[in-house]
Scaffold this motif. Sequence first.
Motif, short mmCIF file in Angstrom:
data_model
loop_
_atom_site.label_atom_id
_atom_site.label_comp_id
_atom_site.label_asym_id
_atom_site.label_seq_id
_atom_site.Cartn_x
_atom_site.Cartn_y
_atom_site.Cartn_z
N SER A 21 0.86 -1.18 0.00
CA SER A 21 0.00 0.00 0.00
C SER A 21 0.90 1.23 0.00
N VAL A 22 0.38 2.35 -0.52
CA VAL A 22 1.20 3.56 -0.64
C VAL A 22 0.56 4.67 0.20
N ILE A 23 1.36 5.24 1.10
CA ILE A 23 0.92 6.36 1.94
C ILE A 23 1.63 7.61 1.47
N THR A 24 0.87 8.61 1.02
CA THR A 24 1.43 9.87 0.55
C THR A 24 1.03 10.98 1.52
N ARG A 39 6.61 6.30 13.59
CA ARG A 39 6.18 5.67 14.86
C ARG A 39 4.73 5.22 14.77
N ILE A 40 3.88 6.04 14.16
CA ILE A 40 2.47 5.67 14.00
C ILE A 40 2.33 4.47 13.08
N ILE A 41 3.06 4.48 11.97
CA ILE A 41 3.02 3.35 11.03
C ILE A 41 3.45 2.07 11.72
N LEU A 42 4.49 2.15 12.56
CA LEU A 42 4.95 0.99 13.32
C LEU A 42 3.88 0.53 14.31
N PHE A 43 3.21 1.48 14.96
CA PHE A 43 2.16 1.13 15.93
C PHE A 43 1.02 0.36 15.26
N PHE A 44 0.74 0.65 14.00
CA PHE A 44 -0.32 -0.04 13.28
C PHE A 44 0.14 -1.38 12.70
N GLY A 45 1.35 -1.80 13.05
CA GLY A 45 1.82 -3.12 12.65
C GLY A 45 2.28 -3.22 11.21
N LEU A 46 2.65 -2.10 10.60
CA LEU A 46 3.07 -2.08 9.20
C LEU A 46 4.58 -1.92 9.08
N SER A 47 5.15 -2.48 8.02
CA SER A 47 6.57 -2.34 7.73
C SER A 47 6.75 -1.50 6.48
N ILE A 48 7.69 -0.57 6.54
CA ILE A 48 8.00 0.29 5.40
C ILE A 48 9.06 -0.40 4.55
N ARG A 50 9.81 0.79 1.35
CA ARG A 50 10.40 1.80 0.48
C ARG A 50 9.90 3.16 0.93
N GLY A 51 10.73 4.18 0.79
CA GLY A 51 10.30 5.51 1.21
C GLY A 51 11.03 6.61 0.48
N ASP A 52 10.34 7.72 0.26
CA ASP A 52 10.93 8.93 -0.31
C ASP A 52 10.48 10.13 0.51
N VAL A 53 11.43 10.99 0.85
CA VAL A 53 11.15 12.17 1.67
C VAL A 53 11.83 13.37 1.05
N SER A 54 11.12 14.48 0.94
CA SER A 54 11.73 15.72 0.47
C SER A 54 11.08 16.92 1.15
N THR A 55 11.86 17.96 1.40
CA THR A 55 11.33 19.16 2.05
C THR A 55 12.19 20.36 1.68
N ASP A 56 11.56 21.53 1.73
CA ASP A 56 12.31 22.77 1.55
C ASP A 56 12.49 23.49 2.89
N LEU A 62 6.16 13.28 1.56
CA LEU A 62 6.66 11.97 1.95
C LEU A 62 5.81 10.88 1.30
N VAL A 63 6.47 9.82 0.86
CA VAL A 63 5.77 8.66 0.31
C VAL A 63 6.36 7.41 0.96
N PHE A 64 5.48 6.59 1.55
CA PHE A 64 5.89 5.33 2.17
C PHE A 64 5.15 4.17 1.51
N TRP A 65 5.89 3.15 1.10
CA TRP A 65 5.29 1.91 0.61
C TRP A 65 5.32 0.92 1.77
N VAL A 66 4.17 0.44 2.19
CA VAL A 66 4.08 -0.36 3.42
C VAL A 66 3.42 -1.72 3.15
N VAL A 67 3.83 -2.70 3.95
CA VAL A 67 3.23 -4.04 3.89
C VAL A 67 3.02 -4.50 5.33
#
Length: 412
Positions: A21-24, A39-48, A50-56, A62-67
């Motif tokens: 699943s993809v979280i944007t 931390r929230i994603i971990l609390f829900f029992g999901l593993s990341i 793949r991830g991409d993060v960018s900021t100015d 942020l985009v997280f691919w989770v299973v």
Amino acid sequence: MGILHDDVVIITEPEKEGDPSVITINCPDKTGLGCDLCRIILFFGLSIVRGDVSTDGKWCFLVFWVVGNPGTRWGLLKKRLMETCPSFSSASGISYYRHELQSPKTPDVFLLKFCCYDRKGILHDVTGVLCELELTIKKVKVSTTPDEKVMDLFFVTDTRELLHTNKRKDEVSDHLKAATGNAMISCDIEMVGPEITACSQSSSFLPSVLMEDMFHLEMPDELPSGLVTSSCVSVNMDNSLSPGHTLVQIMCKDHKGLLYDIMRTLKDYNIQISYGRFSSKQRRNCEIDLFIVQADGKKMVDPSKQNALKSRLQMELLRPLRVAVVSKGPDTELLVANPVELSGKGRPLVFHDITLALKMSNTGIFSAKIGRHLVKDREWEVYRVLLDEGDGLPVPRNKIEEGVWKMLMGWE
């Protein structure tokens, strides 16, 4: 140009089974936001995976691919992620960035007293219900009476902030009854003062023989169970590839909460990620590239600061938790410890995974305690579980230690 509130967090479920699943997430930025989201994603029992993060520095994407958890409540996850993002001010139906001015409210602490008849695995069943209902266990004391009854004292906070209502208390009691059946005797919930869980005990309350090994902050040659050695983690820093950022390159074996462990370490050092990419390869090997800046917005050029950060990252990825099975007089005690974030937050689901591992190995629990301890100027959350040896341990001590370690690392 603003963004609509509903577009802050978008969750796209996979089109076919087995895909992630993809979280944007598209929201205002703040130092440590990546840690809080992971931390929230971990609390829900999901593993990341793949991830991409960018900021100015003001706005981040942020985009997280989770299973993982097939029973994930995606709507609730989205709500919790949105609550963590820095808030917005509205105008003409469009939301714009607003700086956070208020400190987060200290959550109310409640004492949940649960009494039941004893059976193997019942503590995990109770813990699973509390996690499902979003009750965070801050402290616990579990004891078994001679007549085979169990008294569980859980000091908890409620993510939904409703535990003061009778409706919420009834919901908790009903779920516990459904999970434990006729074993349940009583369930009482009352509010207590936050000082119950706020104070830490000194390290003198811990067995002295464990102090050097369990809370050692330097690089070990090998972990207790021989599962991972220092050669499995590589951290390199480079200032030549970007005029304004330090590149941190990490290669290591994947484990449950890996990205959270990286993010919480950077948060504690007040370091911001301007761009990052995370990917999990075959055989659980991970590669992470992070372009970072310090709190002053500049790259990290001081060799001593680089070495300190590099050493801390290596240690946190090698030993995000500490596990040991030791003798306590004639008894056997399992100890698990994890560092507490400077913000005061502990690692999610640790007690859940400990009790699950013991349940799977058919190992009974006679008593259990969770407390916070100051060791070498660092706060640790320490879990002490006295094992039930009425008929002898069903598996050797080293197998219990290995089973708990693998469960906590997601290698079961």
